[in-house]
Design a protein around this motif. Structure first.
Motif, PDB file in Angstrom:
ATOM      1  N   VAL A   1       5.430   4.414   2.004  1.00 53.05           N
ATOM      2  CA  VAL A   1       5.875   5.631   2.686  1.00 53.05           C
ATOM      3  C   VAL A   1       6.738   5.265   3.887  1.00 53.05           C
ATOM      4  O   VAL A   1       7.824   5.810   4.081  1.00 53.05           O
ATOM      5  CB  VAL A   1       4.660   6.492   3.117  1.00 53.05           C
ATOM      6  CG1 VAL A   1       5.069   7.548   4.141  1.00 53.05           C
ATOM      7  CG2 VAL A   1       4.013   7.146   1.910  1.00 53.05           C
ATOM      8  N   GLN A   2       6.258   4.327   4.686  1.00 55.31           N
ATOM      9  CA  GLN A   2       6.990   3.915   5.884  1.00 55.31           C
ATOM     10  C   GLN A   2       8.279   3.174   5.540  1.00 55.31           C
ATOM     11  O   GLN A   2       9.316   3.405   6.143  1.00 55.31           O
ATOM     12  CB  GLN A   2       6.102   3.050   6.769  1.00 55.31           C
ATOM     13  CG  GLN A   2       4.955   3.823   7.384  1.00 55.31           C
ATOM     14  CD  GLN A   2       3.955   2.935   8.114  1.00 55.31           C
ATOM     15  OE1 GLN A   2       3.977   1.719   7.998  1.00 55.31           O
ATOM     16  NE2 GLN A   2       3.053   3.558   8.852  1.00 55.31           N
ATOM     17  N   GLN A   3       8.209   2.284   4.565  1.00 51.30           N
ATOM     18  CA  GLN A   3       9.375   1.471   4.220  1.00 51.30           C
ATOM     19  C   GLN A   3      10.514   2.300   3.644  1.00 51.30           C
ATOM     20  O   GLN A   3      11.676   2.066   3.964  1.00 51.30           O
ATOM     21  CB  GLN A   3       8.981   0.391   3.213  1.00 51.30           C
ATOM     22  CG  GLN A   3      10.126  -0.515   2.829  1.00 51.30           C
ATOM     23  CD  GLN A   3       9.699  -1.650   1.915  1.00 51.30           C
ATOM     24  OE1 GLN A   3       8.539  -1.797   1.581  1.00 51.30           O
ATOM     25  NE2 GLN A   3      10.651  -2.450   1.512  1.00 51.30           N
TER      26      GLN A   3
ATOM     27  N   ARG B   1       4.052  10.697   0.689  1.00 50.43           N
ATOM     28  CA  ARG B   1       2.989  10.004  -0.041  1.00 50.43           C
ATOM     29  C   ARG B   1       2.917  10.490  -1.497  1.00 50.43           C
ATOM     30  O   ARG B   1       2.670   9.703  -2.404  1.00 50.43           O
ATOM     31  CB  ARG B   1       1.644  10.220   0.660  1.00 50.43           C
ATOM     32  CG  ARG B   1       0.508   9.452   0.025  1.00 50.43           C
ATOM     33  CD  ARG B   1      -0.781   9.585   0.819  1.00 50.43           C
ATOM     34  NE  ARG B   1      -0.672   9.040   2.157  1.00 50.43           N
ATOM     35  CZ  ARG B   1      -0.938   7.776   2.470  1.00 50.43           C
ATOM     36  NH1 ARG B   1      -1.319   6.922   1.542  1.00 50.43           N
ATOM     37  NH2 ARG B   1      -0.818   7.356   3.704  1.00 50.43           N
ATOM     38  N   THR B   2       3.133  11.778  -1.730  1.00 53.01           N
ATOM     39  CA  THR B   2       3.092  12.283  -3.110  1.00 53.01           C
ATOM     40  C   THR B   2       4.198  11.659  -3.956  1.00 53.01           C
ATOM     41  O   THR B   2       3.998  11.407  -5.144  1.00 53.01           O
ATOM     42  CB  THR B   2       3.202  13.819  -3.158  1.00 53.01           C
ATOM     43  OG1 THR B   2       4.370  14.231  -2.452  1.00 53.01           O
ATOM     44  CG2 THR B   2       1.982  14.484  -2.558  1.00 53.01           C
TER      45      THR B   2
ATOM     46  N   ARG C   1       2.985   8.236  -4.868  1.00 49.29           N
ATOM     47  CA  ARG C   1       1.949   8.334  -5.896  1.00 49.29           C
ATOM     48  C   ARG C   1       2.543   8.619  -7.264  1.00 49.29           C
ATOM     49  O   ARG C   1       2.077   8.087  -8.272  1.00 49.29           O
ATOM     50  CB  ARG C   1       0.928   9.399  -5.517  1.00 49.29           C
ATOM     51  CG  ARG C   1       0.041   8.943  -4.379  1.00 49.29           C
ATOM     52  CD  ARG C   1      -1.002   9.960  -4.021  1.00 49.29           C
ATOM     53  NE  ARG C   1      -1.840   9.426  -2.955  1.00 49.29           N
ATOM     54  CZ  ARG C   1      -2.640  10.165  -2.224  1.00 49.29           C
ATOM     55  NH1 ARG C   1      -2.746  11.459  -2.432  1.00 49.29           N
ATOM     56  NH2 ARG C   1      -3.366   9.604  -1.281  1.00 49.29           N
TER      57      ARG C   1
ATOM     58  N   SER D   1       0.835  -1.204   0.000  1.00 52.12           N
ATOM     59  CA  SER D   1       0.000   0.000   0.000  1.00 52.12           C
ATOM     60  C   SER D   1       0.870   1.255   0.000  1.00 52.12           C
ATOM     61  O   SER D   1       2.061   1.206   0.321  1.00 52.12           O
ATOM     62  CB  SER D   1      -0.904   0.005   1.223  1.00 52.12           C
ATOM     63  OG  SER D   1      -0.139   0.226   2.395  1.00 52.12           O
ATOM     64  N   GLU D   2       0.244   2.389  -0.335  1.00 54.43           N
ATOM     65  CA  GLU D   2       0.964   3.662  -0.285  1.00 54.43           C
ATOM     66  C   GLU D   2       1.546   3.887   1.105  1.00 54.43           C
ATOM     67  O   GLU D   2       2.698   4.291   1.242  1.00 54.43           O
ATOM     68  CB  GLU D   2       0.032   4.819  -0.643  1.00 54.43           C
ATOM     69  CG  GLU D   2      -0.327   4.894  -2.100  1.00 54.43           C
ATOM     70  CD  GLU D   2      -1.241   6.076  -2.401  1.00 54.43           C
ATOM     71  OE1 GLU D   2      -1.556   6.873  -1.486  1.00 54.43           O
ATOM     72  OE2 GLU D   2      -1.637   6.199  -3.571  1.00 54.43           O
ATOM     73  N   THR D   3       0.752   3.624   2.126  1.00 51.72           N
ATOM     74  CA  THR D   3       1.207   3.825   3.504  1.00 51.72           C
ATOM     75  C   THR D   3       2.410   2.947   3.817  1.00 51.72           C
ATOM     76  O   THR D   3       3.386   3.414   4.423  1.00 51.72           O
ATOM     77  CB  THR D   3       0.062   3.525   4.498  1.00 51.72           C
ATOM     78  OG1 THR D   3      -1.042   4.379   4.186  1.00 51.72           O
ATOM     79  CG2 THR D   3       0.499   3.737   5.932  1.00 51.72           C
ATOM     80  N   GLN D   4       2.367   1.686   3.394  1.00 52.03           N
ATOM     81  CA  GLN D   4       3.504   0.793   3.631  1.00 52.03           C
ATOM     82  C   GLN D   4       4.748   1.287   2.908  1.00 52.03           C
ATOM     83  O   GLN D   4       5.853   1.245   3.463  1.00 52.03           O
ATOM     84  CB  GLN D   4       3.160  -0.623   3.172  1.00 52.03           C
ATOM     85  CG  GLN D   4       2.134  -1.307   4.044  1.00 52.03           C
ATOM     86  CD  GLN D   4       1.628  -2.602   3.427  1.00 52.03           C
ATOM     87  OE1 GLN D   4       1.481  -2.716   2.217  1.00 52.03           O
ATOM     88  NE2 GLN D   4       1.346  -3.582   4.285  1.00 52.03           N
TER      89      GLN D   4
END
Length: 92
Positions: free
Chosen positions: A47-49, A54-55, A58, A42-45
């Motif tokens: 971002v964290q990894q 987030r942009t 994307r 996912s985007e969240t994963q």
């Protein structure tokens, strides 16, 4: 350009972070981390990894969507595109 699928984002590199991430994701798909028709992280994963915005994630996904390597389903995620049988025959 071949990037190690286990690479980190290098903010000092000449290649922009979103392009680096697109190449990393492309390499992970090629390695088989995500099968055709299955969701990628996912985007969240991501971002964290990778410790990026987030942009940036994307934009990297948009590069892969434009290349036809992944597709997005609203509220479901981003999925690896399936290889078209005719295209696979043309390449082989």
């Amino acid at each position: 350009m071949a990037i190690d699928p286990d690479a980190d984002i290098d903010h000092g590199a000449p290649l922009t972070p979103y392009r680096q991430l697109a190449e990393i994701l492309r390499a992970r798909i090629a390695r088989g981390d995500w099968a055709p028709g299955r969701a990628i992280a996912s985007e969240t994963q991501l971002v964290q990894q990778y410790g990026i915005a987030r942009t940036t994630v994307r934009r990297a996904i948009a590069v892969l969507v434009d290349a036809g390597e992944v597709f997005t389903v609203p509220q479901r995620g981003t999925f690896v595109a399936t290889v078209d049988e005719d295209e696979a025959a043309d390449e082989g």
